[in-house]
Design a protein around this motif. Sequence first.
Motif, PDB file in Angstrom:
ATOM      1  N   LEU A 211     -22.042   8.274  71.044  1.00 44.18           N
ATOM      2  CA  LEU A 211     -23.146   6.789  70.777  1.00 44.18           C
ATOM      3  C   LEU A 211     -22.142   5.614  70.327  1.00 44.18           C
ATOM      4  O   LEU A 211     -22.899   4.706  69.801  1.00 44.18           O
ATOM      5  CB  LEU A 211     -24.288   7.164  70.016  1.00 44.18           C
ATOM      6  CG  LEU A 211     -25.327   8.033  70.730  1.00 44.18           C
ATOM      7  CD1 LEU A 211     -26.297   8.561  69.549  1.00 44.18           C
ATOM      8  CD2 LEU A 211     -26.136   7.576  71.760  1.00 44.18           C
ATOM      9  N   GLY A 212     -20.839   5.999  69.797  1.00 45.33           N
ATOM     10  CA  GLY A 212     -19.930   5.266  69.604  1.00 45.33           C
ATOM     11  C   GLY A 212     -19.754   5.052  68.059  1.00 45.33           C
ATOM     12  O   GLY A 212     -19.169   4.072  67.373  1.00 45.33           O
ATOM     13  N   TYR A 213     -20.004   5.861  67.372  1.00 47.90           N
ATOM     14  CA  TYR A 213     -19.940   6.156  65.816  1.00 47.90           C
ATOM     15  C   TYR A 213     -18.374   6.485  65.551  1.00 47.90           C
ATOM     16  O   TYR A 213     -17.941   7.403  66.138  1.00 47.90           O
ATOM     17  CB  TYR A 213     -21.058   7.109  65.302  1.00 47.90           C
ATOM     18  CG  TYR A 213     -22.432   6.637  65.170  1.00 47.90           C
ATOM     19  CD1 TYR A 213     -23.073   6.557  63.934  1.00 47.90           C
ATOM     20  CD2 TYR A 213     -23.248   6.526  66.382  1.00 47.90           C
ATOM     21  CE1 TYR A 213     -24.287   6.221  63.750  1.00 47.90           C
ATOM     22  CE2 TYR A 213     -24.621   6.088  66.157  1.00 47.90           C
ATOM     23  CZ  TYR A 213     -25.315   5.895  64.943  1.00 47.90           C
ATOM     24  OH  TYR A 213     -26.371   5.637  64.998  1.00 47.90           O
ATOM     25  N   GLN A 214     -17.862   5.876  64.679  1.00 51.00           N
ATOM     26  CA  GLN A 214     -16.469   5.906  64.165  1.00 51.00           C
ATOM     27  C   GLN A 214     -16.568   6.559  63.135  1.00 51.00           C
ATOM     28  O   GLN A 214     -17.227   6.494  62.230  1.00 51.00           O
ATOM     29  CB  GLN A 214     -15.763   4.563  64.377  1.00 51.00           C
ATOM     30  CG  GLN A 214     -15.912   3.826  65.464  1.00 51.00           C
ATOM     31  CD  GLN A 214     -15.105   4.571  66.670  1.00 51.00           C
ATOM     32  OE1 GLN A 214     -13.944   4.907  66.460  1.00 51.00           O
ATOM     33  NE2 GLN A 214     -15.650   4.680  67.649  1.00 51.00           N
ATOM     34  N   VAL A 215     -15.464   7.424  62.839  1.00 43.18           N
ATOM     35  CA  VAL A 215     -15.259   8.029  61.607  1.00 43.18           C
ATOM     36  C   VAL A 215     -14.832   7.210  60.460  1.00 43.18           C
ATOM     37  O   VAL A 215     -13.891   6.361  60.587  1.00 43.18           O
ATOM     38  CB  VAL A 215     -14.197   9.316  61.844  1.00 43.18           C
ATOM     39  CG1 VAL A 215     -13.946  10.095  60.388  1.00 43.18           C
ATOM     40  CG2 VAL A 215     -14.781  10.322  62.613  1.00 43.18           C
ATOM     41  N   ARG A 216     -15.627   7.415  59.392  1.00 37.29           N
ATOM     42  CA  ARG A 216     -15.203   6.428  58.380  1.00 37.29           C
ATOM     43  C   ARG A 216     -14.474   6.891  57.016  1.00 37.29           C
ATOM     44  O   ARG A 216     -13.304   6.919  56.634  1.00 37.29           O
ATOM     45  CB  ARG A 216     -16.552   6.168  57.359  1.00 37.29           C
ATOM     46  CG  ARG A 216     -17.316   4.962  58.413  1.00 37.29           C
ATOM     47  CD  ARG A 216     -18.223   4.281  57.385  1.00 37.29           C
ATOM     48  NE  ARG A 216     -19.314   4.834  56.963  1.00 37.29           N
ATOM     49  CZ  ARG A 216     -20.554   4.586  56.483  1.00 37.29           C
ATOM     50  NH1 ARG A 216     -20.408   3.332  56.061  1.00 37.29           N
ATOM     51  NH2 ARG A 216     -21.394   5.213  56.028  1.00 37.29           N
ATOM     52  N   TRP A 217     -14.998   8.417  56.991  1.00 37.34           N
ATOM     53  CA  TRP A 217     -14.041   9.133  55.963  1.00 37.34           C
ATOM     54  C   TRP A 217     -14.236  10.887  56.252  1.00 37.34           C
ATOM     55  O   TRP A 217     -15.283  11.058  56.944  1.00 37.34           O
ATOM     56  CB  TRP A 217     -14.560   8.928  54.588  1.00 37.34           C
ATOM     57  CG  TRP A 217     -15.660   9.186  54.033  1.00 37.34           C
ATOM     58  CD1 TRP A 217     -16.299  10.343  53.782  1.00 37.34           C
ATOM     59  CD2 TRP A 217     -16.538   8.105  53.856  1.00 37.34           C
ATOM     60  NE1 TRP A 217     -17.685  10.183  53.481  1.00 37.34           N
ATOM     61  CE2 TRP A 217     -18.042   8.511  53.354  1.00 37.34           C
ATOM     62  CE3 TRP A 217     -16.746   6.564  54.136  1.00 37.34           C
ATOM     63  CZ2 TRP A 217     -19.081   8.006  53.097  1.00 37.34           C
ATOM     64  CZ3 TRP A 217     -17.964   5.773  53.948  1.00 37.34           C
ATOM     65  CH2 TRP A 217     -19.103   6.535  53.518  1.00 37.34           C
ATOM     66  N   THR A 218     -13.747  11.585  55.676  1.00 37.93           N
ATOM     67  CA  THR A 218     -13.881  13.231  55.903  1.00 37.93           C
ATOM     68  C   THR A 218     -14.101  13.593  54.383  1.00 37.93           C
ATOM     69  O   THR A 218     -13.754  13.124  53.434  1.00 37.93           O
ATOM     70  CB  THR A 218     -12.531  13.685  56.149  1.00 37.93           C
ATOM     71  OG1 THR A 218     -12.031  13.238  57.617  1.00 37.93           O
ATOM     72  CG2 THR A 218     -12.670  15.151  56.524  1.00 37.93           C
ATOM     73  N   SER A 219     -15.123  14.616  54.444  1.00 41.42           N
ATOM     74  CA  SER A 219     -15.458  15.280  53.105  1.00 41.42           C
ATOM     75  C   SER A 219     -15.458  16.888  53.376  1.00 41.42           C
ATOM     76  O   SER A 219     -15.371  17.322  54.675  1.00 41.42           O
ATOM     77  CB  SER A 219     -16.955  14.830  52.584  1.00 41.42           C
ATOM     78  OG  SER A 219     -18.041  15.100  53.836  1.00 41.42           O
TER      79      SER A 219
END
Length: 301
Positions: free
Chosen positions: A132-140
């Motif tokens: 859906l076009g969501y990009q990774v901002r951070w990893t937890s």
Amino acid sequence: MSTAIDLPAGLSSRPLTLDDAQPVVDVMAAQELEDVGEVVIELGDIVGDWQRPSFDIAASTLGVFDGDRLVAYGEHSGGDRSDAAVHPAYRGRGIGTALAGWIRETARGRGATVVGQPVPQGSAGDRLLEALGYQVRWTSWVLQLPPGRTVPERPLPAGHVVREARDDERRAVWTVVEDAFLEWSDRERESFEDFSASTFQRPGFEPWHVRVVADASGEVLAAALLHLDDGCGFVDKLATRADQRGRGLAQALLVDAFAAARAHGATRSELSTDSRTGALALYEKVGMVVTSTWLNRAATL
């Protein structure tokens, strides 16, 4: 805000109420068990978040039902935060896509310019949001202390003590935690009332769940917020005042918090951290191991 979404025949949707908190936990737990092999969510997580004075449950949540059974849900938690879950038995039917669209519409209507949510890396939710076009901002990461191990002791500076927080120190705890977390999170300061709702008023809260390091004058320099649920002692937040770092206060708090949880029946010791904090290496250094990896994916509105 409209609650009408495109759903498969036989399913319906409506805003949720606080009485729906346990069914939401059940759906999220089933999803987590399928995706990461363990349940991370707790009832207190939902109730504590939903009972914040700033949170309008009816306007901010949407449940999907098969008859009377909740099978999926979505929420716009405020600002750029959201969450959603679909029971594994109902995947592949377009429900997640519909909820993602409702969340974006709701967030956009409130003036947000971006909205994101956490998903287990490689999960069905992760693949859907990526499509859906969501990009990774951070990893937890969720980390656990292996059975039989303890965090190495770290002596405190002279005159300092680690102990349960007093009731009259709650605002000092809020200040220390918010100051620390706002260094790397892009959001407004959480009000003391909202903070209290998800900590001091969280279901099952007991005073020993809040641990602090105080100096000889009694000033709070560091704080840890602890949950105990289903045998797991989980450190939800760990914060040290900026001018007091590098003195071992956080490690001393971690030792104390996990020990307090074990004294109250915990058989597991866990916490989570993310790539914005740079703390992963510190937790691994004291013997903790990653049990699951999550991505925060976001879409520009």
